[in-house]
Every structure is written in structure tokens, then in C-alpha cells.
Design an enzyme around this catalytic site. Structure first.
Site, PDB file in Angstrom:
ATOM      1  CG  ASP A   1      -0.224  -0.429   2.476  1.00  0.00           C
ATOM      2  OD1 ASP A   1       0.968  -0.067   2.646  1.00  0.00           O
ATOM      3  OD2 ASP A   1      -0.835  -1.116   3.312  1.00  0.00           O
TER       4      ASP A   1
ATOM      5  CG  ASP B   1       1.668   4.323   4.442  1.00  0.00           C
ATOM      6  OD1 ASP B   1       0.461   4.108   4.233  1.00  0.00           O
ATOM      7  OD2 ASP B   1       2.402   3.546   5.069  1.00  0.00           O
TER       8      ASP B   1
ATOM      9  CG  ASP C   1       9.758   1.275  12.193  1.00  0.00           C
ATOM     10  OD1 ASP C   1      10.034   1.868  11.133  1.00  0.00           O
ATOM     11  OD2 ASP C   1       8.933   0.344  12.261  1.00  0.00           O
TER      12      ASP C   1
END
Ligand code: ATP
Ligand code: MG
Length: 431
Positions: A49, A51, A131
Site C-alpha cells: 500500500d 503512505d 522505526d
């Protein structure tokens, strides 16, 4: 900061993502693709997907798109909905400071875990909040460049998963990052950097502070993405399996034990199914991961409580499920089929009369049969015979099926049938 020598091919970006990027850009906002999609494009993989991140606030985003929904509490986000495709748009996130003004926006627990994180900031700050270095690359729609704030390109070259910042602090802020480290290692066929790997074993117990609903989502990504077996082995290696499945973990101490073999077989099979486009259900994995704890609990209840098998099995199902959902929430739509698969294991041996035919019609027959087959492959003996019998029965034509049931009846001396009521013996004719 290094700019990319790898132009991102526009074909790799979905039309809807491009629409969102350009609408933001043409309205005077910054607009970037970020995270997993940039990483995957650079790795030559198809992104799952897309982002987007921007300096527009959620409200400003909402004003630009009719098909926009604002969501999230922990992270406030906009979803731009195009039928089945959703493009997630987030405002750059900033550093969280613990002064009064911002306490409403960001919040930390006593363990140093971030509970809320809604402070907006610059793209540089946004990158620091992400992260792993490979997840902090931004594709700028204004000039088609890649902004690589944390050395993600180099990490891709070295095939290293490395946290941004001090690993211990970052794991403490969000222990799920330990699971994500393992997930990306398996998914991208990389390894965790020494610094980021080192604290995991000691910090694994922090997983207990994660809400069971979030862990459910994470476990699906870990085990049902096509690299379940590798992921499972890494979870074990880093002591992360125990906090997720505390009842199964103690049974896995012997790698050659039937429990370990069964789990590995189930995951191998699941990976094969996913990688060949077949359907999988989380219910099967959960049923499998609790099966031996269930058998053990059932035996214990029979031995200690003097219960018969039927009652002990029912109680054990409740106990084992109850303990599991303390860690991982399992929605009813999956926990009910888990029970079906378990209960059918007891019914599959009972094939007398019309039962064999009724069994074929059961909505969970297929899953229960696959489950039995794998138990049989691990344990052999009667279980394997039973599984093979069901394999043949499904493939047989009507005549052969009748025959199979007759053979069974003879072989088992009538044990496959409901015992007939005894007729009164006729009085012997007197001589
Ligand atoms: P996948 O391909 O599996 O979706 P992903 O990297 O896109 O991988 P997401 O969970 O979709 O993973 O998250 C999107 C991005 O958000 C990540 O790439 C990362 O930059 C950031 N992110 C997600 N979870 C965290 C987290 N727990 N801590 C910090 N940053 C995170
Ligand atoms: Mg993603």
C-alpha cells in the site's frame, strides 16, 4: 543528505497515490511517499500500500478531498478512500516533549511507552520518529528525488534492519518494534544489525504491555504474509514467541518434539498456500498453536478432575482459549471456527452410518480434515490411517464409499456402528 541516484519509476506508484500527491502539491503543500512503499520500490518489490506524508494538517487534508476520513487516536491520520484502495495521509510528526502544553498531544506510560503521539513537526523530525532506517526514506513529488534521512539506502545495500536512534529507548517507546524488526528481517530477507538485535532478548517481556487487540493485528502480519516459518524461527531465536503464545512456548523446548514439528509443518503449509494464491484463515493457525496445550490441559483435567474425555475437552477448550486471549485478542469470527476445528477432531474418527456423509457437509470439514492430515503426518499410526481414510473417502465414487464403510464395519467388528439394541433371545425349541 544523499539524494537518490535511483529514480523511482512512476509505474511503480499507484494512480490513486499519484492523484493524492499531486492534489497536495498543487495546493501548495509538501507531499512525499514514505515508509514501506518507498523501501519496497527501491527493493524492486511491489508495495502493499502507499503512505503519504505532508505538512498539511488533517483538517487541511480533509478540505482537499471529498473521499477523506479522519481516523486514529494514537496517531491522527487521514484516509483517502478510492474504492478498495486507501491512501493513508499523515501530517509530519514532531518530537514529543513532556511540558504541560503538549501533554494533551503526546503521552508516555511509566514504562517509557508512547501512548499518544500527535505533535506535528518538520520532515526531519518526522524521519527521526520512524522505526528503521530503511523505513525513513521519502519520495518527493516536487522533484522526484528521494530524501534519505537515516541512511536507508546504505542499509538496503548492506541488507541490514537497523533502528533509528538508541535501540533500547526505541524498543521501550514501542515494544512492537521488536516484532517489526523480526518481520522485516524475514520479509526482506535481511538481518538485524548487531546494535538493534542485542537488546531484544532482555526486552522481550515488555510485549506484555501491548494491548491484545494490537498484537492480533501484528501476529497476522507475522504469520500470514508468506514467510511464516522464517518469522516463527526468528521469533523463537529472539525470545519473542513466548510472550505471544505462552502456553505453546514451553512445549517447544525440544526441536525434535511433535509440537515443534507440527507448528513447523503448519507454517510451511500456510506459506505454500499464500505463495500460490490459495486462501488461508487465521483460525487454522490459532487452532494449531493451541492444539497441544489443549490436549495437555484435557489430559490433566481427566487425571486430576476425574472427568470423562468429552467434558474435559470442553473445559480445556475454554481454559486454553481464555489464557490465549489475555495476550492476543482473537475476534469471535475466528475463535468460533477454531473451536469447530478442534471439535471436529473428535468427530472425524466416528464414521458410522450416515455420519461420514454428514461430516463432508460440515462447513469446517475441509479445515478440520487438513488439520487432521497434518496431525497424522506428525504422529503417524492411527491418526495417519484415519487421515488417509478421509482422503480416499472424499475422492471415491458412491459405490466405493459404501464399500469403504462396509470394510470399516467388518474390520472394526461393528464398532463403527451405533450398537444395535439386543433382541431378546428366542426361546430354544425344546427337544
Ligand atoms: P509493510 O510493507 O509491511 O506495510 P511498512 O513499513 O509499510 O511495512 P506500516 O506498518 O505500514 O509498515 O508502517 C508504515 C511506516 O510507518 C513504516 O515504514 C514506518 O516508517 C512507520 N512506522 C510504522 N510503525 C511504526 C512504529 N511502531 N514506530 C515507528 N515508526 C513506525
Ligand atoms: Mg505499509
Amino acid at each position: 543528505m544523499p539524494r537518490s541516484e535511483h529514480p523511482v519509476s512512476r509505474e511503480a506508484i499507484s494512480d490513486n497515490a499519484l492523484k493524492v500527491l499531486y492534489r497536495l502539491h498543487n495546493s501548495g503543500y509538501q507531499a512525499y511517499l514514505v515508509g514501506g512503499c518507498v523501501r519496497d520500490i527501491l527493493l524492486g518489490k511491489e508495495p502493499k500500500d502507499f503512505d503519504v506524508t505532508t505538512d498539511a494538517t488533517p483538517e487541511q487534508i480533509k478540505d482537499l478531498f471529498r473521499n477523506c476520513r479522519l481516523i486514529g487516536r494514537r496517531f491522527r491520520l487521514a484516509h483517502i478512500v478510492f474504492g478498495r484502495e486507501i491512501i493513508e495521509v499523515a501530517t509530519f510528526r514532531g518530537h514529543h516533549q513532556n511540558n504541560d502544553d503538549e501533554s494533551k498531544l503526546s503521552k508516555q506510560s511509566d514504562h517509557g511507552q508512547l501512548l499518544r503521539d500527535n505533535v506535528f513537526g518538520s520532515i526531519e523530525e518526522d524521519a527521526q520518529r520512524r522505526d528503521f532506517t530503511i523505513n525513513a526514506m521519502y519520495y518527493n513529488i516536487a522533484d522526484y528525488s528521494i530524501r534519505d534521512f537515516a541512511g536507508g539506502m546504505q542499509a538496503i545495500k548492506n541488507r541490514k534492519i537497523a533502528l533509528i536512534g538508541d535501540p533500547e529507548t526505541r524498543y521501550r517507546e514501542d515494544p512492537v518494534r521488536m516484532l517489526r524488526a523480526v518481520r522485516f528481517t524475514a520479509k526482506l530477507n535481511m538481518s538485524i544489525s548487531k546494535e538493534s538485535a542485542e537488546p531484544i532478548k532482555a526486552m522481550a517481556p515488555l510485549m506484555a504491555n501491548i494491548p491484545p487487540a494490537r498484537l492480533f493485528e501484528e501476529v497476522l502480519k507475522l504469520l500470514l504474509s508468506g514467510q511464516g516459518l522464517d518469522t516463527y524461527r526468528l521469533l523463537n531465536k529472539f525470545h519473542l514467541f513466548e510472550p505471544l503464545f505462552p502456553q505453546l512456548a514451553p512445549l517447544l523446548v525440544h526441536q525434535e518434539g511433535k509440537e515443534s514439528k507440527f507448528v513447523e509443518l503448519v507454517l510451511t503449509n500456510t506459506d505454500n498456500r499464500i505463495n500460490t494464491g490459495q486462501r488461508v484463515t487465521p483460525a487454522f493457525i490459532f487452532a494449531a498453536f493451541m492444539w497441544y496445550p489443549l490436549e495437555e490441559r484435557c489430559q490433566q483435567l481427566m487425571a486430576e478432575g476425574g472427568l470423562n474425555h468429552f467434558d474435559a475437552f470442553n473445559l480445556a477448550m475454554n481454559d486454553v482459549m481464555h489464557r490465549q486471549i489475555q495476550r492476543i485478542m482473537i475476534p469471535k469470527r475466528f475463535s468460533i471456527p477454531v473451536r469447530d476445528i478442534w471439535q471436529l477432531q473428535n468427530r472425524l474418527p466416528k464414521r458410522y452410518g450416515r455420519r461420514a456423509y454428514q461430516m463432508l457437509e460440515h462447513p469446517k470439514f475441509r479445515a478440520a480434515y487438513d488439520f487432521l492430515l497434518m496431525r497424522g503426518q506428525i504422529e503417524g499410526g492411527q491418526l495417519l490411517e484415519l487421515a488417509d481414510w478421509w482422503t480416499d473417502f472424499q475422492e471415491a465414487d458412491e459405490g466405493s464409499r459404501k464399500n469403504m464403510l462396509n470394510v470399516l464395519r467388518e474390520k472394526e467388528g461393528g464398532a463403527t456402528r451405533r450398537p444395535r439394541k439386543r433382541r431378546k433371545p428366542k426361546p430354544k425349541p425344546q427337544a
